[in-house]
Design a protein around this motif. Structure first.
Motif: not given
Length: 272
Positions: A25-37
């Motif tokens: 969950v942590k890594q997925t949230i990190k990727k979404a944030k990096q995408k600008g979400v």
């Protein structure tokens, strides 16, 4: 549809039964944030009660926000600037405490930084709340409470079977005067009539210039209903209550099966 903000409930949603955020969950949230979400934690807890999660998910940078006290308080987590704080007054405290006494439920309440109770025989659920949130508990009297208190929420707290019976005794006029949500089987929460998770996320969306259809909201309990109804994509966890599943657009895996990661992967990270 390109989603630009995802609002996540915490208990029963973001964290598993061990009160932890899994690495997936942590890594997925990190990727979404990096995408600008925008990743927005939306919870019944106070801000202090989610600081560890904000740190863990790196959600205290410029442009990060949180919705606490079930949407009554919306603020920037970087500089602590308030977007909105919808409160209850001293008169509401008197009225709701008298109601709780009348129908037989114990209670506690919050300003922004402290958890208070009038019950000398402190409920185990009040102790649990203080422990989970890391908020100082103040056993006080009505006379000692400042008349200018800005109360974030009032809570009736008791064993589920007792609370069930108490709820049946609440007159309809209270539902017209307050937002009333059941966040767990043992917590019934009273908020300013304009405050709920849906209105909180709506106010934040307006502040950020986002459209309703660009927003995902994920939750599991009665206090998540307003934001799931508001969202462009309302998501229920598979461990959600029947009521929440019925209004959701999509049902994801449970909080013990990385349900939040599944939503982010399916609707944000994968090309749609």
């Amino acid at each position: 549809m390109k989603y630009k903000l995802i609002a996540l409930d915490i208990d029963g949603t973001l964290i598993n039964s061990s009160h932890q955020i899994t690495e997936n969950v942590k890594q997925t949230i990190k990727k979404a944030k990096q995408k600008g979400v925008k990743i927005v934690l939306c919870t019944g807890r106070p801000l202090k009660g989610i600081e560890s999660f904000l740190d863990e998910l790196n959600l205290k940078e410029e442009g990060d926000y949180a919705a606490t006290f079930n949407g009554a308080l919306i603020q920037n987590t970087f500089n602590k600037d308030l977007i909105s704080h919808l409160t209850l007054k001293y008169e509401d405290l008197v009225e709701l405490f008298n109601l709780s006494e009348e129908i037989g439920s114990r209670s506690h309440f919050y300003d922004t930084k402290t958890l208070y109770t009038f019950n000398r025989d402190i409920s185990d659920y009040t102790v649990l709340e203080s422990h989970l949130t890391g908020i100082h508990l103040n056993v006080t009297t009505l006379e000692e409470v400042p008349k200018d208190i800005a109360m974030s929420k009032f809570m009736m707290i008791d064993h589920p079977e007792i609370l069930d019976e108490c709820i049946k005794k609440i007159p309809e006029k209270y539902y017209e005067k307050y937002t009333i949500v059941r966040s767990t089987p043992f917590f019934l929460e009273f908020l300013n009539s304009n405050a709920n998770k849906g209105s909180g996320i709506s106010l934040l969306a307006k502040e950020l210039g986002l459209k309703q259809e660009e927003i995902i909201c994920v939750g599991d309990a009665g206090n998540d209903r307003h934001m799931i109804e508001y969202a462009g994509l309302g998501v229920a966890m598979s461990n959600a209550t029947k009521e929440i599943k019925e209004i959701a657009d999509y049902i994801t895996f449970s909080n013990n099966e990385d349900g939040v990661a599944h939503v982010i992967n399916k609707f944000i990270l994968e090309e749609r």
